[in-house]
Write an enzyme that holds these catalytic residues in place. Structure first.
Site, PDB file in Angstrom:
ATOM      1  N   LYS A 180       0.868  -1.184   0.000  1.00  0.00           N
ATOM      2  CA  LYS A 180       0.000   0.000   0.000  1.00  0.00           C
ATOM      3  C   LYS A 180       0.898   1.226   0.000  1.00  0.00           C
ATOM      4  O   LYS A 180       1.765   1.372   0.867  1.00  0.00           O
ATOM      5  CB  LYS A 180      -0.883   0.002   1.255  1.00  0.00           C
ATOM      6  CG  LYS A 180      -1.669   1.301   1.436  1.00  0.00           C
ATOM      7  CD  LYS A 180      -2.626   1.213   2.627  1.00  0.00           C
ATOM      8  CE  LYS A 180      -3.297   2.537   2.887  1.00  0.00           C
ATOM      9  NZ  LYS A 180      -4.331   2.468   3.933  1.00  0.00           N
TER      10      LYS A 180
HETATM   11  C1  5RP Z   1      -1.661   5.331   6.376  1.00  0.00           C
HETATM   12  C2  5RP Z   1      -2.764   4.405   6.790  1.00  0.00           C
HETATM   13  C3  5RP Z   1      -3.996   5.055   7.333  1.00  0.00           C
HETATM   14  O1  5RP Z   1      -4.304   4.729   8.625  1.00  0.00           O
HETATM   15  C4  5RP Z   1      -5.174   4.911   6.457  1.00  0.00           C
HETATM   16  O2  5RP Z   1      -5.393   3.551   6.096  1.00  0.00           O
HETATM   17  C5  5RP Z   1      -5.065   5.778   5.268  1.00  0.00           C
HETATM   18  O3  5RP Z   1      -6.246   5.852   4.527  1.00  0.00           O
HETATM   19  P1  5RP Z   1      -6.637   7.234   3.828  1.00  0.00           P
HETATM   20  O4  5RP Z   1      -5.358   7.995   3.580  1.00  0.00           O
HETATM   21  O5  5RP Z   1      -7.283   6.838   2.538  1.00  0.00           O
HETATM   22  O6  5RP Z   1      -7.570   7.954   4.748  1.00  0.00           O
HETATM   23  O7  5RP Z   1      -2.659   3.205   6.640  1.00  0.00           O
HETATM   24  O8  5RP Z   1      -0.478   4.977   6.969  1.00  0.00           O
END
Ligand code: 5RP
Length: 274
Positions: A180
């Site tokens: 991710k």
């Molecule tokens: C970044 C993460 C966050 O907690 C989250 O999952 C991010 O999601 P978004 O940016 O779409 O709100 O994993 O480290």
């Protein structure tokens, strides 16, 4: 391919997270309170999850949320990507000092389809967080659980190709099964650098529906398998319209403009989450 050539448990769980039909996924990220506490759109986390869960392919969330915020009637209806690192808060400038916070046994007990570990490459805790990742991979793979690596950027790290490709490639090399990261210009180069490991894109701060859809569109067109998006969905004025529009971009290759028609068609029933 014959099953005997596959790491069957890992592949079976990845198939629950990323659809084998189109090799795409819409993951819904609802893990923010693990370091930022009360979060807009998640003040009633049970309501947010109940409303949006039917539209995602996988819910990325925390142990607390699985225990307390997924109602019994929908528990098990979607695979869970369980966040297993943490240990810091927004009250501290440096967010990178994380540890593994959930054991692999607990993840299995909670029926996690995968576990998520953040790494903070280039931070003072770079080595510690890479070792969190490799320790979790060593344990999780024994039980057939895929590990998703999150290339966290903290408050200061650049979000350009050079940085994100470096961080993502290190995660792949460590053995992450899914990466991710954030979208950046020339994103196709990042995807190629990590191939064949699937890459999903984080949404980042809440912007606007057209901007977030544009980002999702460019990501999948550049080779990402989908998104792991949170705030741009649950903080939108029209969260159901937004997640349906994101699905159209990810699974149907709709353009952001076409997907905005889906978004608008849900505007009548829009219900802003607190
Ligand atoms: C970044 C993460 C966050 O907690 C989250 O999952 C991010 O999601 P978004 O940016 O779409 O709100 O994993 O480290």
């Amino acid at each position: 391919m014959l099953n005997s050539y596959l790491d069957v448990g890992i592949q079976s769980r990845i198939n629950r997270i990323i659809s084998p039909k189109d090799n795409r996924t819409v993951m819904l990220a609802i893990d923010h309170p693990y370091f930022q506490g009360p979060t807009t759109g998640l003040h009633d986390m049970s309501k947010t999850i109940k409303m949006l869960m039917p539209y995602c392919d996988c819910l990325m969330t925390t142990r607390g949320a699985v225990r307390h915020n997924i109602s019994a009637d929908v528990l098990g209806s979607k695979p869970i990507m369980l966040r297993v690192t943490g240990g810091n808060s927004v009250l501290f400038e440096e967010l990178s000092d994380e540890r593994i916070t959930v054991t692999i046994k607990e993840a299995i007990r909670m029926d996690a389809a995968g576990v998520a570990v953040s790494v903070f490459i280039g931070s003072p805790n770079q080595q510690r967080t890479i070792l969190n990742l490799t320790d979790m991979i060593n344990e999780a793979e024994e039980y057939g659980i895929p590990v998703l690596a999150v290339t966290a950027v903290g408050k200061t790290m650049a979000r350009d190709l050079r940085y994100l490709a470096l961080a993502s490639r290190i995660c792949q090399d460590a053995g992450a099964r899914i990466i991710k990261t954030y979208y950046c210009d020339e994103f196709d180069k990042l995807v190629k650098a990590c191939a064949p490991t699937p890459v999903v894109v984080a949404g980042g701060k809440h912007s606007s529906a057209p901007e977030a859809l544009e980002m999702a569109y460019k990501s999948v067109q550049a080779g990402a398998v989908g998104v792991d998006m949170g705030r741009n969905i649950f903080q939108d004025d029209n969260p159901i319209g937004m997640i349906k529009a994101v699905r159209a971009v990810v699974h149907d290759n709709m353009t952001p403009k076409e997907a905005m028609d889906i978004y608008q068609s849900c505007a009548g029933e829009a219900c802003k989450l607190e």
